[in-house]
Design an enzyme around this catalytic site. Structure first.
Site, PDB file in Angstrom:
ATOM      1  N   GLU A  81       0.937  -1.211   0.458  1.00  0.00           N
ATOM      2  CA  GLU A  81       0.028   0.281  -0.018  1.00  0.00           C
ATOM      3  C   GLU A  81       0.766   1.283  -0.416  1.00  0.00           C
ATOM      4  O   GLU A  81       1.915   1.426   0.624  1.00  0.00           O
ATOM      5  CB  GLU A  81      -1.326   0.114   0.874  1.00  0.00           C
ATOM      6  CG  GLU A  81      -2.052  -1.089   0.908  1.00  0.00           C
ATOM      7  CD  GLU A  81      -3.057  -1.289   1.936  1.00  0.00           C
ATOM      8  OE1 GLU A  81      -3.778  -1.325   1.704  1.00  0.00           O
ATOM      9  OE2 GLU A  81      -2.593  -0.078   3.109  1.00  0.00           O
ATOM     10  N   CYS A  95       3.148   8.895   0.878  1.00  0.00           N
ATOM     11  CA  CYS A  95       3.681   7.878   2.041  1.00  0.00           C
ATOM     12  C   CYS A  95       4.395   6.425   1.558  1.00  0.00           C
ATOM     13  O   CYS A  95       2.764   5.775   0.472  1.00  0.00           O
ATOM     14  CB  CYS A  95       2.407   7.995   3.170  1.00  0.00           C
ATOM     15  SG  CYS A  95       3.474   7.001   4.423  1.00  0.00           S
ATOM     16  N   CYS A 106       5.709  -3.794  15.927  1.00  0.00           N
ATOM     17  CA  CYS A 106       4.604  -3.084  17.808  1.00  0.00           C
ATOM     18  C   CYS A 106       3.573  -3.243  17.450  1.00  0.00           C
ATOM     19  O   CYS A 106       2.692  -3.114  16.747  1.00  0.00           O
ATOM     20  CB  CYS A 106       4.669  -1.857  16.691  1.00  0.00           C
ATOM     21  SG  CYS A 106       6.604  -1.114  16.685  1.00  0.00           S
ATOM     22  N   CYS A 109       0.442  -0.591  15.951  1.00  0.00           N
ATOM     23  CA  CYS A 109       0.531  -1.243  14.604  1.00  0.00           C
ATOM     24  C   CYS A 109      -0.058  -1.560  13.845  1.00  0.00           C
ATOM     25  O   CYS A 109      -0.165  -3.000  13.942  1.00  0.00           O
ATOM     26  CB  CYS A 109       2.151  -1.267  13.358  1.00  0.00           C
ATOM     27  SG  CYS A 109       2.334  -0.444  12.028  1.00  0.00           S
ATOM     28  N   CYS A 324      -1.626   6.650   9.395  1.00  0.00           N
ATOM     29  CA  CYS A 324      -0.351   5.614   9.950  1.00  0.00           C
ATOM     30  C   CYS A 324      -0.768   4.571  10.352  1.00  0.00           C
ATOM     31  O   CYS A 324      -1.499   4.375  11.357  1.00  0.00           O
ATOM     32  CB  CYS A 324       0.686   6.679  10.692  1.00  0.00           C
ATOM     33  SG  CYS A 324       0.834   8.739  10.549  1.00  0.00           S
TER      34      CYS A 324
END
Ligand code: SAH
Length: 332
Positions: A81, A95, A106, A109, A324
């Site tokens: 992505e 990005c 993490c 995430c 994010c």
């Protein structure tokens, strides 16, 4: 496309041909070598056969139209992505991902949850940028910034990330100035040390997210290998060598890392010249909750009062899972 094969095809051509091909690819933003009419037909055919520049994708556009997410299918069928953020001030930031999935896991995430498949080739990184450059060309706009904040850990794919940046920075090609690139890392010390030696004026960001090792290790298992002190020492050397500012990213998670005490501890670490903190709202990925805005405000005030430079990140693309930490490349 195989970049080595690409270089090889031009070995038997006059020197200026490579320049022509780069201009067609990176400036005219052609989607098929057939349209690069400056090149001889036989070369175009060879290029199409061996160095395809077609991109297989599916795009998702947020309701406010400011975020576009593209799911690209790579040659081996894996998917990655990449996200375009269109800022109000006309900046267009892409990005990019550096790996398919991520090995770091993490806790906050989503990418880590899909596991790690492989690192991307330099071309597969460049391709993400080209996709959005072509997309923006249709509305007469350009990419102004590239951030390595998509899927994966860029410093676990150091060589290919730097190669991609050099390709995109090349004056004969895409020609985006080095200052318009940013790499975000969990703090792989060897990567920080290598970057300090490069003659590239790119920006560096560290995903910090906690002011002490105990909490950081809980959120980011990699902290056991690269604890805060080790990272900050590497950053101090980096700053000494490059004289460049370094951003420390801090996700605000409700009742986890957003107390006044934690703000004060963070302030003690961050009160240094050329350090600055970027506060990020936590984008829901299922486990935690984002901090209340009153908490974020207080946290920011404490940092500022202690003399720390602070900025706050605008949140893009939550409704299309493009924010994010939300990139997982689900097959759709
Ligand atoms: N592995 C690198 C590059 C990925 S960058 C790194 O961690 O820095 C992705 C950025 O988004 C990092 O700062 C990461 O910590 C942050 N992020 C991850 N999950 C998030 C979430 N759920 N909400 C907000 N930011 C998140």
């Amino acid at each position: 496309m195989d970049l080595i094969q690409f270089q090889k095809l031009f070995k038997k051509e006059p020197k200026y041909r490579l320049g022509q091909a780069k201009k067609a690819l990176f400036q005219d933003l052609i989607q098929n070598w057939q349209t690069a009419k400056v090149l001889p037909l036989s070369l175009r055919e060879e290029l199409n056969k061996e160095c395809s520049i077609e991109i297989s994708e599916k795009t998702f556009i947020s309701k406010d139209k400011n975020t576009v997410k593209a799911l690209l299918t790579l040659e081996d069928g894996l998917k990655v992505e990449t996200v375009l953020m269109r800022h109000k001030d006309k900046r267009n930031t892409v990005c990019v991902s550096s790996q398919v999935g991520c090995p770091l896991d993490c806790s906050f995430c989503a990418t880590g949850k899909m596991g790690f498949k492989r690192s991307l080739e330099a071309w597969e990184i460049v391709e993400q940028v080209l996709f959005f450059a072509r997309y923006l060309k249709k509305i007469k706009e350009r990419i102004t910034n590239i951030v390595f904040m998509g899927m994966g850990e860029p410093f676990l794919n150091y060589q290919n990330v730097i190669e991609a940046i050099k390709i995109l920075n090349d004056k004969e090609g895409f020609n985006l100035g080095a200052r318009h690139f940013s790499i975000s890392t969990v703090g792989i010390v060897e990567g920080i040390e290598e970057l300090a030696k490069e003659k590239l004026q790119i920006n560096l960001a560290i995903s910090l997210h906690a002011p002490n090792d105990e909490l950081r290790s809980k959120l980011m298992p990699i902290n056991k290998k690269y604890p805060i002190k080790k990272i900050l020492n590497a950053i101090d050397d980096y700053i000494e060598k490059t004289r460049r500012r370094v951003m420390f990213e801090y996700i605000m998670i409700r009742d986890l890392n957003d107390s006044e005490e934690e703000a004060k501890t963070l302030a003690r670490l961050m009160k240094k010249p050329l350090y600055f903190v970027n506060l990020i709202s936590y984008n829901p990925t299922g486990i935690f909750k984002p901090s209340l805005s009153s908490r974020i405000k207080k946290f920011k005030e404490i940092l500022e009062k202690e003399g720390v430079a602070v900025t706050q990140r605008y949140r893009f693309g939550e409704d299309i899972e493009a924010a994010c930490g939300q990139l997982v490349a689900k097959p759709r």
